[in-house]
Design an enzyme around this catalytic site. Sequence first.
Site, PDB file in Angstrom:
ATOM      1  N   ARG A  33       5.952   0.143   2.325  1.00 12.35           N
ATOM      2  CA  ARG A  33       6.917  -0.449   1.390  1.00 12.35           C
ATOM      3  C   ARG A  33       7.838   0.600   0.768  1.00 12.35           C
ATOM      4  NH1 ARG A  33       2.852  -4.500  -1.789  1.00 12.35           N
ATOM      5  NH2 ARG A  33       2.413  -5.932  -0.070  1.00 12.35           N
ATOM      6  N   ARG A  37      11.391  -2.348  -3.916  1.00  7.50           N
ATOM      7  CA  ARG A  37      11.756  -2.647  -5.298  1.00  7.50           C
ATOM      8  C   ARG A  37      11.650  -1.483  -6.276  1.00  7.50           C
ATOM      9  NH1 ARG A  37       7.848  -7.398  -6.639  1.00  7.50           N
ATOM     10  NH2 ARG A  37       6.448  -5.944  -5.572  1.00  7.50           N
ATOM     11  N   ARG A  46      19.769  -5.887  -3.729  1.00  8.50           N
ATOM     12  CA  ARG A  46      19.104  -7.198  -3.796  1.00  8.50           C
ATOM     13  C   ARG A  46      19.839  -8.122  -4.765  1.00  8.50           C
ATOM     14  NH1 ARG A  46      13.730  -9.309  -3.608  1.00  8.50           N
ATOM     15  NH2 ARG A  46      13.917 -11.517  -4.126  1.00  8.50           N
ATOM     16  N   ASP A  83       9.824  -8.838   7.041  1.00  4.09           N
ATOM     17  CA  ASP A  83       8.655  -9.464   6.430  1.00  4.09           C
ATOM     18  C   ASP A  83       7.737  -9.969   7.528  1.00  4.09           C
ATOM     19  OD1 ASP A  83       7.211 -12.047   5.106  1.00  4.09           O
ATOM     20  OD2 ASP A  83       7.735 -10.576   3.574  1.00  4.09           O
ATOM     21  N   TYR A 157      -1.669 -17.455   6.082  1.00  6.85           N
ATOM     22  CA  TYR A 157      -0.480 -18.011   5.430  1.00  6.85           C
ATOM     23  C   TYR A 157      -0.084 -19.344   6.063  1.00  6.85           C
ATOM     24  CZ  TYR A 157       0.359 -13.631   2.909  1.00  6.85           C
ATOM     25  OH  TYR A 157       0.237 -12.547   2.070  1.00  6.85           O
TER      26      TYR A 157
END
Length: 351
Positions: A33, A37, A46, A83, A157
């Site tokens: 990652r 963020r 973003r 993703d 998921y």
Amino acid sequence: MNRPDFETLTRAKPLLAVLRGEAQAVPPVWLMRQAGRYLPEYRALRAEKGGFLELVYDSQAAAEVTLQPLRRFGFDGAILFSDILIVPYAMGQQLWFEAGEGPRLAPVLADSPLDALTPDWSRYEAVYQTVRLVRAALDRHVTFLGFAGSPWTIATYMVAGQGSKDQSAARRMAYADPARFSALIDAIVDATVTYLDGQIRAGVDAVQLFDSWAGSLAPLQFDRWVIQPNARIVAKLKALHPDIPIIGFPKGAGAKLPDYAAGTGVDAVGLDETVDPHWANRALPKGLPVQGNLDPLALIAGGQSVEQAVDNIRAAFADRPHIFNLGHGIVLDTPVAHVDALLAHLRGKAD
């Protein structure tokens, strides 16, 4: 695409050399990652582009996000910005992200049959274009990593329609209706091979299989739903691309790591932060490259906590091909200065 032969690529890229089994005096580094963020430049982009999925499907923007941490830190590896749920999206589930709550998939396969889905493989194309754009801009010494989620994690998921703490819905289906669950796993294996084959053809140097929820399974289930499907993916990809290294990251596998390494045939194993690196060095096959495994929360603390952990990990793998990384993804509130300090300590540079 036309790519140089693998020998030429390996000589130019320290991280790729480690994946081929060559130990380096200073381990090459990338962080899971790393494109995300915690970086102000990511947050700015973003905010401009809107939602997460919109950012992933804007190939120019996704390429920019992939490159941002390389410009700032000079990592040895770039990880594709995308993703893991692109695979079920291409398999026909609808995908969206709820603000503050994470991804959602529909229809929920706990209640719907797999054949209710209509695949749309064109949903891979924007990701392949991101790979092409990054490949064209990347420094020749940087190893470019593609990725996909492993079948068990993706299935959790798809069955629940969202993430969960204990993956109960998928585990229940796997026990109660193994034939139905096996058909889902088989479909994910095929979709994943197609996806990774496309990433490789577009220009990545290696790929990683993320099994984020591997630790939730009992031993027999782990063999059936983690080791066996990943082994099939590895075999199929190696038949298509014999020289492309594959990293397996079965988070939470713990004592099952040696069986995973032997059973899947991956070229390198990623270790989460709970694994004792000295134990891993003893337990894993001699010479098998490893990746990891600094605790992401230690990086938030910084200072002596990081330096001691880095030194311990490096000592454990002093005689083994090693890629330095976190034991999981970098956390949102990680200070950027702490990443700089980590790299300085790892690479032996004075302040």
